[in-house]
Design a protein around this motif. Structure first.
Motif, PDB file in Angstrom:
ATOM      1  N   ALA A 298     -25.980  -4.398 -42.153  1.00 39.01           N
ATOM      2  CA  ALA A 298     -24.835  -4.635 -43.095  1.00 39.01           C
ATOM      3  C   ALA A 298     -24.026  -3.360 -43.356  1.00 39.01           C
ATOM      4  CB  ALA A 298     -25.306  -5.369 -44.076  1.00 39.01           C
ATOM      5  N   ALA A 299     -24.643  -2.345 -43.379  1.00 36.70           N
ATOM      6  CA  ALA A 299     -24.318  -0.925 -44.058  1.00 36.70           C
ATOM      7  C   ALA A 299     -25.099   0.130 -43.262  1.00 36.70           C
ATOM      8  CB  ALA A 299     -24.334  -0.933 -45.530  1.00 36.70           C
ATOM      9  N   ALA A 300     -24.260   1.423 -43.212  1.00 34.92           N
ATOM     10  CA  ALA A 300     -24.744   2.714 -42.585  1.00 34.92           C
ATOM     11  C   ALA A 300     -24.147   3.807 -43.362  1.00 34.92           C
ATOM     12  CB  ALA A 300     -24.598   2.494 -40.993  1.00 34.92           C
ATOM     13  N   ALA A 301     -25.112   4.846 -43.582  1.00 35.82           N
ATOM     14  CA  ALA A 301     -24.568   6.010 -44.138  1.00 35.82           C
ATOM     15  C   ALA A 301     -25.314   7.243 -43.497  1.00 35.82           C
ATOM     16  CB  ALA A 301     -25.671   5.808 -45.581  1.00 35.82           C
ATOM     17  N   SER A 302     -24.269   8.219 -43.537  1.00 36.54           N
ATOM     18  CA  SER A 302     -24.552   9.549 -42.883  1.00 36.54           C
ATOM     19  C   SER A 302     -24.278  10.670 -43.954  1.00 36.54           C
ATOM     20  CB  SER A 302     -23.451   9.794 -41.722  1.00 36.54           C
ATOM     21  OG  SER A 302     -23.519  11.038 -41.285  1.00 36.54           O
ATOM     22  N   LEU A 303     -25.386  11.250 -44.027  1.00 33.15           N
ATOM     23  CA  LEU A 303     -25.390  12.680 -44.846  1.00 33.15           C
ATOM     24  C   LEU A 303     -25.354  13.855 -44.222  1.00 33.15           C
ATOM     25  CD1 LEU A 303     -28.095  11.359 -47.746  1.00 33.15           C
ATOM     26  CD2 LEU A 303     -25.344  10.824 -47.282  1.00 33.15           C
ATOM     27  N   SER A 304     -24.292  14.536 -44.194  1.00 35.90           N
ATOM     28  CA  SER A 304     -24.140  15.763 -43.513  1.00 35.90           C
ATOM     29  C   SER A 304     -24.189  15.361 -41.960  1.00 35.90           C
ATOM     30  CB  SER A 304     -25.191  16.963 -43.853  1.00 35.90           C
ATOM     31  OG  SER A 304     -25.145  17.052 -45.496  1.00 35.90           O
ATOM     32  N   GLY A 305     -24.005  14.535 -41.260  1.00 37.61           N
ATOM     33  CA  GLY A 305     -24.221  14.134 -40.061  1.00 37.61           C
ATOM     34  C   GLY A 305     -23.432  14.783 -39.157  1.00 37.61           C
ATOM     35  N   VAL A 306     -23.843  15.100 -37.852  1.00 37.13           N
ATOM     36  CA  VAL A 306     -23.295  15.655 -36.513  1.00 37.13           C
ATOM     37  C   VAL A 306     -22.365  14.949 -35.976  1.00 37.13           C
ATOM     38  CG1 VAL A 306     -23.804  17.377 -34.815  1.00 37.13           C
ATOM     39  CG2 VAL A 306     -25.452  17.099 -36.255  1.00 37.13           C
ATOM     40  N   LEU A 307     -21.297  14.294 -36.781  1.00 36.37           N
ATOM     41  CA  LEU A 307     -20.317  13.200 -36.395  1.00 36.37           C
ATOM     42  C   LEU A 307     -19.511  13.767 -35.414  1.00 36.37           C
ATOM     43  CD1 LEU A 307     -19.682  11.787 -39.782  1.00 36.37           C
ATOM     44  CD2 LEU A 307     -21.599  11.477 -38.510  1.00 36.37           C
ATOM     45  N   ASP A 308     -19.317  14.862 -35.066  1.00 36.50           N
ATOM     46  CA  ASP A 308     -18.377  15.258 -33.976  1.00 36.50           C
ATOM     47  C   ASP A 308     -19.340  15.886 -32.791  1.00 36.50           C
ATOM     48  OD1 ASP A 308     -19.379  17.556 -35.243  1.00 36.50           O
ATOM     49  OD2 ASP A 308     -17.644  18.817 -34.940  1.00 36.50           O
ATOM     50  N   LEU A 309     -20.260  15.340 -32.410  1.00 32.54           N
ATOM     51  CA  LEU A 309     -21.192  15.906 -31.293  1.00 32.54           C
ATOM     52  C   LEU A 309     -20.310  15.966 -30.137  1.00 32.54           C
ATOM     53  CD1 LEU A 309     -24.191  16.572 -30.665  1.00 32.54           C
ATOM     54  CD2 LEU A 309     -24.590  14.336 -30.172  1.00 32.54           C
ATOM     55  N   ALA A 310     -19.638  15.021 -29.818  1.00 33.23           N
ATOM     56  CA  ALA A 310     -19.036  15.031 -28.528  1.00 33.23           C
ATOM     57  C   ALA A 310     -18.063  16.315 -28.400  1.00 33.23           C
ATOM     58  CB  ALA A 310     -18.192  13.647 -28.299  1.00 33.23           C
ATOM     59  N   ASN A 311     -17.568  16.763 -29.401  1.00 26.58           N
ATOM     60  CA  ASN A 311     -16.693  17.778 -29.571  1.00 26.58           C
ATOM     61  C   ASN A 311     -17.343  19.250 -29.570  1.00 26.58           C
ATOM     62  OD1 ASN A 311     -14.430  16.186 -29.812  1.00 26.58           O
ATOM     63  ND2 ASN A 311     -14.373  16.124 -32.045  1.00 26.58           N
ATOM     64  N   ARG A 312     -18.652  19.458 -29.381  1.00 21.76           N
ATOM     65  CA  ARG A 312     -19.319  20.481 -29.217  1.00 21.76           C
ATOM     66  C   ARG A 312     -19.964  20.861 -27.825  1.00 21.76           C
ATOM     67  NH1 ARG A 312     -21.569  21.990 -34.650  1.00 21.76           N
ATOM     68  NH2 ARG A 312     -20.583  21.186 -35.882  1.00 21.76           N
ATOM     69  N   GLU A 313     -19.445  20.124 -26.888  1.00 21.40           N
ATOM     70  CA  GLU A 313     -19.934  20.266 -25.409  1.00 21.40           C
ATOM     71  C   GLU A 313     -19.210  21.769 -25.077  1.00 21.40           C
ATOM     72  OE1 GLU A 313     -19.881  15.969 -23.514  1.00 21.40           O
ATOM     73  OE2 GLU A 313     -18.041  16.678 -24.022  1.00 21.40           O
ATOM     74  N   GLU A 314     -18.307  22.285 -25.511  1.00 22.87           N
ATOM     75  CA  GLU A 314     -17.723  23.341 -24.925  1.00 22.87           C
ATOM     76  C   GLU A 314     -18.805  24.552 -25.261  1.00 22.87           C
ATOM     77  OE1 GLU A 314     -16.028  22.987 -29.148  1.00 22.87           O
ATOM     78  OE2 GLU A 314     -16.325  21.836 -27.407  1.00 22.87           O
ATOM     79  N   VAL A 315     -19.691  24.555 -25.967  1.00 24.49           N
ATOM     80  CA  VAL A 315     -20.502  25.388 -26.166  1.00 24.49           C
ATOM     81  C   VAL A 315     -22.003  25.471 -25.414  1.00 24.49           C
ATOM     82  CG1 VAL A 315     -19.904  25.754 -28.703  1.00 24.49           C
ATOM     83  CG2 VAL A 315     -21.786  24.369 -28.245  1.00 24.49           C
ATOM     84  N   ALA A 316     -21.968  24.602 -24.453  1.00 25.15           N
ATOM     85  CA  ALA A 316     -23.256  24.272 -23.709  1.00 25.15           C
ATOM     86  C   ALA A 316     -23.817  25.347 -23.106  1.00 25.15           C
ATOM     87  CB  ALA A 316     -22.712  23.376 -22.613  1.00 25.15           C
ATOM     88  N   ASN A 317     -23.073  26.532 -22.950  1.00 26.99           N
ATOM     89  CA  ASN A 317     -23.909  27.590 -22.267  1.00 26.99           C
ATOM     90  C   ASN A 317     -24.439  28.740 -23.195  1.00 26.99           C
ATOM     91  OD1 ASN A 317     -23.584  26.668 -19.653  1.00 26.99           O
ATOM     92  ND2 ASN A 317     -21.343  27.372 -19.604  1.00 26.99           N
ATOM     93  N   GLN A 318     -24.327  28.456 -24.555  1.00 33.24           N
ATOM     94  CA  GLN A 318     -24.657  29.560 -25.288  1.00 33.24           C
ATOM     95  C   GLN A 318     -26.230  29.511 -25.411  1.00 33.24           C
ATOM     96  OE1 GLN A 318     -22.806  29.010 -29.103  1.00 33.24           O
ATOM     97  NE2 GLN A 318     -20.656  29.310 -28.349  1.00 33.24           N
ATOM     98  N   ASP A 319     -26.873  30.559 -25.709  1.00 31.60           N
ATOM     99  CA  ASP A 319     -28.343  30.944 -26.144  1.00 31.60           C
ATOM    100  C   ASP A 319     -28.673  30.194 -27.440  1.00 31.60           C
ATOM    101  OD1 ASP A 319     -30.772  31.166 -25.418  1.00 31.60           O
ATOM    102  OD2 ASP A 319     -30.751  33.495 -25.785  1.00 31.60           O
ATOM    103  N   ASP A 320     -28.821  28.862 -27.547  1.00 37.44           N
ATOM    104  CA  ASP A 320     -29.032  28.446 -28.965  1.00 37.44           C
ATOM    105  C   ASP A 320     -30.013  27.393 -28.736  1.00 37.44           C
ATOM    106  OD1 ASP A 320     -28.292  25.949 -31.060  1.00 37.44           O
ATOM    107  OD2 ASP A 320     -27.930  27.910 -31.944  1.00 37.44           O
TER     108      ASP A 320
END
Length: 259
Positions: free
Chosen positions: A143-165
């Motif tokens: 019925a409801a869902a809540a995100s606190l400081s969520g990684v909501l843009d995960l799909a937009n973070r693909e460009e950093v895939a080669n970083q040593d993190d």
């Protein structure tokens, strides 16, 4: 309230795992308990942990047991490692575990309702992403869902895939070389797809601190829902990526839930 650590075997993960569970107790002070029973079963909040945490963290860093005492609902807090709540390419099938096996097992152990109107999901950081992904992929479950400081843009973070993190390395274990964008791992895609198909969405609550490193992604998600004409309860207020912020906001989430 009763606080339990439940150790059990998962056939999906093929390993023993654990969940922390809070159950209402029938006492004179437990005012909300009887109000939140449906056919003798408790309304339930699935509460998800972040990247560096486990199933114990919400009880260690917040007063969640005390907060839910006023509501009379049960809380289920599972353990999912660094999985981003996905079926990992190089790892275990945590999406199948969390979305199918966990509710079934929890309901077999405890008197938890399986009705949509009685079930809610929330989480922080990686768990905020997991909460929205679960709710948007299984909109008939919550019925409801809540995100606190969520990684909501995960799909937009693909460009950093080669970083040593370490987080980037974990994402490789989760997704391999598979793209996230425009898949069921992409929250922007999921919510747009539900809107286009005119499927009823759960109520959504989104909060993020304005000094949080995930703030820009949260703003983008809010702009996306606004563009789609989807109403969300959104709070962007001063705060960083830390437990003081989440302790405050989980109390707000509990007051917001449609109990």
């Amino acid at each position: 309230m009763a606080l339990l650590t439940c150790n059990f075997f998962s056939e999906t993960l093929v390993i023993n795992t654990s969940m922390t569970v809070i159950l209402p107790q029938d006492t004179n002070n437990q005012i909300g308990m009887k109000n939140n029973l449906n056919e003798g079963k408790f309304k339930t909040l699935y509460l998800l942990h972040g990247y560096s945490d486990d199933h114990t963290i919400w009880t260690r860093r917040t007063s969640i047991e005390r907060y839910v005492a006023e509501t009379g609902i049960a809380v289920v807090m599972p353990q999912v490692d660094h999985s981003f709540y996905a079926d990992m390419v190089y790892g275990k099938k945590y999406w199948t575990f969390i979305s199918e096996e966990l509710p079934r097992i929890a309901r077999s152990f405890f008197p938890l309702s399986d009705k949509r109107e009685d079930n809610f999901v929330a989480g922080l950081s990686m768990g905020g992403y997991g909460a929205f992904k679960w709710a948007l992929r299984k909109p008939d479950m919550f019925a409801a869902a809540a995100s606190l400081s969520g990684v909501l843009d995960l799909a937009n973070r693909e460009e950093v895939a080669n970083q040593d993190d370490p987080i980037v390395k974990s994402l490789y274990h989760v997704y391999g070389n598979n793209k996230i964008n425009n898949t069921e791992e992409d929250l922007f895609y999921l919510i747009k797809n539900l809107k286009e198909k005119n499927i009823e969405l759960p109520k959504l609550y989104q909060a993020c601190g304005t000094e949080d490193f995930l703030f820009e992604g949260n703003k983008e998600f809010k702009a996306h829902t606004d563009e789609l004409g989807i109403e969300t309860q959104t709070t962007f207020d001063p705060g960083t990526h830390e437990w003081g912020y989440w302790d405050d906001h989980i109390q707000r989430v509990l007051k917001w839930l449609p109990l």
